[in-house]
Scaffold this active site. Structure first.
Site, short mmCIF file in Angstrom:
data_model
loop_
_atom_site.label_atom_id
_atom_site.label_comp_id
_atom_site.label_asym_id
_atom_site.label_seq_id
_atom_site.Cartn_x
_atom_site.Cartn_y
_atom_site.Cartn_z
N ILE A 160 0.86 -1.20 0.00
CA ILE A 160 0.00 0.00 0.00
C ILE A 160 0.90 1.24 0.00
CG2 ILE A 160 -1.88 1.23 1.16
CD1 ILE A 160 -2.42 -1.28 2.82
N GLU B 177 8.43 -11.94 9.72
CA GLU B 177 9.79 -11.44 9.92
C GLU B 177 10.73 -12.62 10.19
OE1 GLU B 177 10.67 -8.00 9.65
OE2 GLU B 177 8.74 -8.28 8.72
N ASP C 47 6.73 -5.49 15.24
CA ASP C 47 6.73 -5.04 13.85
C ASP C 47 5.67 -3.94 13.65
OD1 ASP C 47 7.46 -5.57 10.88
OD2 ASP C 47 5.28 -5.74 10.93
N LYS D 248 6.06 0.12 12.60
CA LYS D 248 5.31 0.80 11.54
C LYS D 248 4.49 1.96 12.09
CE LYS D 248 5.10 -3.46 8.86
NZ LYS D 248 4.39 -4.73 8.74
P1 NAP Z 1 14.57 -12.61 3.86
O1 NAP Z 1 13.69 -13.36 2.95
O2 NAP Z 1 15.08 -13.29 5.08
O3 NAP Z 1 15.82 -12.07 3.00
C1 NAP Z 1 16.93 -11.47 3.59
C2 NAP Z 1 18.02 -11.40 2.54
O4 NAP Z 1 19.13 -10.71 3.08
C3 NAP Z 1 18.52 -12.77 2.09
O5 NAP Z 1 18.76 -12.75 0.71
C4 NAP Z 1 19.84 -12.94 2.84
O6 NAP Z 1 20.79 -13.72 2.14
C5 NAP Z 1 20.31 -11.51 2.93
N1 NAP Z 1 21.14 -11.28 4.09
C6 NAP Z 1 20.81 -11.37 5.38
N2 NAP Z 1 21.86 -11.11 6.17
C7 NAP Z 1 22.91 -10.90 5.33
C8 NAP Z 1 24.27 -10.60 5.52
N3 NAP Z 1 24.80 -10.51 6.74
N4 NAP Z 1 25.07 -10.44 4.43
C9 NAP Z 1 24.54 -10.54 3.19
N5 NAP Z 1 23.25 -10.81 2.95
C10 NAP Z 1 22.45 -10.99 4.01
O7 NAP Z 1 13.88 -11.27 4.37
P2 NAP Z 1 12.70 -10.48 3.67
O8 NAP Z 1 11.39 -11.05 4.10
O9 NAP Z 1 12.95 -10.30 2.23
O10 NAP Z 1 12.79 -9.07 4.43
C11 NAP Z 1 13.80 -8.15 4.11
C12 NAP Z 1 13.47 -6.80 4.73
O11 NAP Z 1 12.22 -6.33 4.22
C13 NAP Z 1 13.28 -6.81 6.26
O12 NAP Z 1 13.72 -5.58 6.78
C14 NAP Z 1 11.78 -6.93 6.44
O13 NAP Z 1 11.33 -6.40 7.67
C15 NAP Z 1 11.31 -6.08 5.29
N6 NAP Z 1 9.95 -6.38 4.80
C16 NAP Z 1 9.60 -7.65 4.52
C17 NAP Z 1 8.32 -7.90 4.01
C18 NAP Z 1 7.87 -9.28 3.67
O14 NAP Z 1 6.69 -9.43 3.31
N7 NAP Z 1 8.71 -10.29 3.75
C19 NAP Z 1 7.45 -6.83 3.80
C20 NAP Z 1 7.87 -5.53 4.10
C21 NAP Z 1 9.13 -5.32 4.59
P3 NAP Z 1 20.54 -15.25 1.79
O15 NAP Z 1 19.44 -15.25 0.77
O16 NAP Z 1 21.82 -15.75 1.25
O17 NAP Z 1 20.13 -15.89 3.09
N1 HSE Z 2 6.22 -9.34 8.68
C1 HSE Z 2 5.58 -8.21 8.14
C2 HSE Z 2 4.09 -8.41 8.15
C3 HSE Z 2 6.05 -7.99 6.74
O1 HSE Z 2 3.65 -9.56 8.30
O2 HSE Z 2 3.34 -7.45 8.04
C4 HSE Z 2 5.50 -6.72 6.12
O3 HSE Z 2 6.02 -5.59 6.74
#
Ligand code: NAP
Ligand code: HSE
Length: 437
Positions: free
Chosen positions: A136, A190, A201, A205
């Site tokens: 959003i 997360e 979380d 926000k």
């Molecule tokens: P994720 O799937 O766990 O991905 C994290 C990525 O970062 C992975 O590719 C990981 O590498 C890499 N990484 C982690 N630590 C690292 C390090 N020390 N050095 C190099 N690479 C590293 O997490 P995600 O869900 O995409 O979330 C990422 C961010 O977006 C977070 O801040 C989260 O709060 C935010 N977010 C997530 C969502 C959601 O729906 N998931 C929505 C909004 C915001 P590997 O792949 O090699 O493990």
């Molecule tokens: N863990 C978060 C959620 C990802 O479920 O809303 C989006 O910020």
């Protein structure tokens, strides 16, 4: 056409989604921009992990410093998560004159004040649309679209995982742990899912939403935070019978002498639109003094929706990066020297009505004792429901809805009720909000 090179930190759920969009929809995006975007480098933790997205032609490294120090990268896109390494890397990127896009709400809520100041010093942009409510575009809508208004309050369902769990828990026999596991598999949760379940979380926000709504500094440590782990299937059933939905809400409002910032399970009348937002969907309501109530709805988590916001931020940076800093939208929507460090009032001071549930011995006089204690705190019961307690022979489950009362008075009454021999265990309390004003 000019080419802008970007570097990604992270290629997980959101990083993978971002790369996917930049591959599948690139011609349309470049048509909007009139410039080319090239992903030059991506840092990951595990170089051997199988990726579902094509990375041919892109430099992949496990050295994150390579991204923030890359001589050709103009925009660093942080999609790793965490507040330690991510913070250091973004500080380096900013000092290197690179613009930043991040989805990391924890980082913005906890360190945003300092990061924004550093970005201003270095004349770079920090964009964070994906940090709140996933797909959003609520940051842009509230910060820019509602700029004519004094915003009275902002409230919403801002955690997709939590809303997904509460929705699934309505199904007979649903198990909390199993539902959470599915949310994790869908990429909603997360890295540490207690952030979702315990409201941290959502508090991150809400901190951001409150700052862009009221023009106050980010104050994460002042947010009152309660999670959803104590909500039982019985509470969900009773709420339903009483005409409510239980939603995990973040609420930020102006109150006498300051602001109230709180995240907690909330009973919302079913007749209110936001009560019907289910699954991973999020919704944010903002009440402006001129526009009145507004609501923004969409998917709050997951690869595609979150990456949609990340890519919109990248496009925004490319459009604004060559403009003078004073012409750009300030990170929190208010001139940085006009941000107020306003007091956040204690949860004790809020006034609302409450749902109370407890187990009581089922004998004559118990109800009289309970109502007398409540009356001592000037609390009246607007609805009372009693049924035999399935888990405990000889006990009854009591459900009460109170009138609107100050939380401090309710706490006094709950403390006295808990001391009664006739009451067994903890008393469950859920705040009720009508979200009308
Ligand atoms: P994720 O799937 O766990 O991905 C994290 C990525 O970062 C992975 O590719 C990981 O590498 C890499 N990484 C982690 N630590 C690292 C390090 N020390 N050095 C190099 N690479 C590293 O997490 P995600 O869900 O995409 O979330 C990422 C961010 O977006 C977070 O801040 C989260 O709060 C935010 N977010 C997530 C969502 C959601 O729906 N998931 C929505 C909004 C915001 P590997 O792949 O090699 O493990
Ligand atoms: N863990 C978060 C959620 C990802 O479920 O809303 C989006 O910020």
């Amino acid at each position: 056409m000019k080419t802008v090179k970007i570097g990604l930190l992270g290629l997980g759920t959101v990083g993978g989604g971002t790369l996917n969009i930049l591959q599948k929809t690139l011609p349309e995006i470049e048509r909007r921009l009139g410039q080319r975007i090239e992903v030059a480098i991506i840092a990951v933790r595990d170089l051997n992990r199988t990726r579902t997205v094509e990375t041919q032609g892109i430099e992949i490294t496990d050295n994150t410093a390579d991204v923030v120090n890359h001589p050709d990268v103009e925009i660093v896109v942080e999609l790793m998560g965490g507040t330690t390494l991510a913070k250091t890397l973004l500080e380096t990127a900013i000092k290197n004159g690179k613009h930043v896009v991040t989805a990391n709400k924890a980082l913005i809520a906890e360190h945003g004040n300092a990061l924004f100041a550093l970005a201003k010093e270095n004349n770079v942009i920090v964009n964070y649309e994906a940090a709140v409510a996933g797909g959003i575009p609520v940051i842009k809508a509230v910060r820019e679209g509602l700029a004519a208004n004094k915003i009275e309050w902002i409230a919403g369902i801002i955690n997709g995982t939590g809303n997904y769990i509460l929705t699934e828990m309505k199904k007979p026999g649903a198990d909390f742990a199993a539902v959470l596991k599915v949310a994790q598999e869908l990429g909603y949760a997360e890295a540490d899912p207690t952030f979702d379940v315990e409201g941290i979380d959502a508090a991150h926000k809400l901190t951001i939403l409150a700052s862009i709504a009221f023009g106050i500094e980010l104050q994460f440590n002042k947010v009152y935070t309660e999670g959803i782990s104590q909500i039982t299937a019985d509470d969900i059933r009773f709420a339903e019978q009483l005409g409510y939905e239980i939603k995990h809400l973040g609420v930020a409002s102006r109150v006498d002498n300051g602001y109230s910032l709180r995240v907690h399970p909330t009973m919302v009348p079913k007749s209110v639109l936001i009560a019907n937002v289910s699954g991973v969907m999020n919704a944010v309501m903002a009440y402006g003094n001129h526009v009145g109530p507004t609501m923004y709805y969409g998917p709050g988590a997951g690869a595609g929706p979150t990456a949609s916001s990340v890519v919109a931020d990248i496009i925004d940076v490319i459009r604004w990066k060559d403009q003078p800093i004073e012409d750009r939208v300030p990170p929190l929507g208010f001139a940085s020297d006009q941000l107020q460090s306003a007091p956040v009032v204690s949860i004790d001071k809020i006034e609302t009505s409450y749902y109370l549930r407890c187990f009581a011995q089922d004998h004559v006089g118990v109800l009289a004792k309970i109502t007398s204690i409540l009356a001592d705190s000037n609390i009246s019961i607007e609805h009372l429901h009693q049924e035999p307690c399935a888990q405990n022979d000889g006990a009854a489950t009591l459900v009460m809805i109170t009138n609107c009362v100050k939380e401090s008075l309710l706490n006094t009454a709950i403390a006295s009720l808990t001391k009664l021999d006739d009451i067994e265990g903890e008393i469950m309390r859920i705040r009720i909000e009508s979200l009308r004003s």
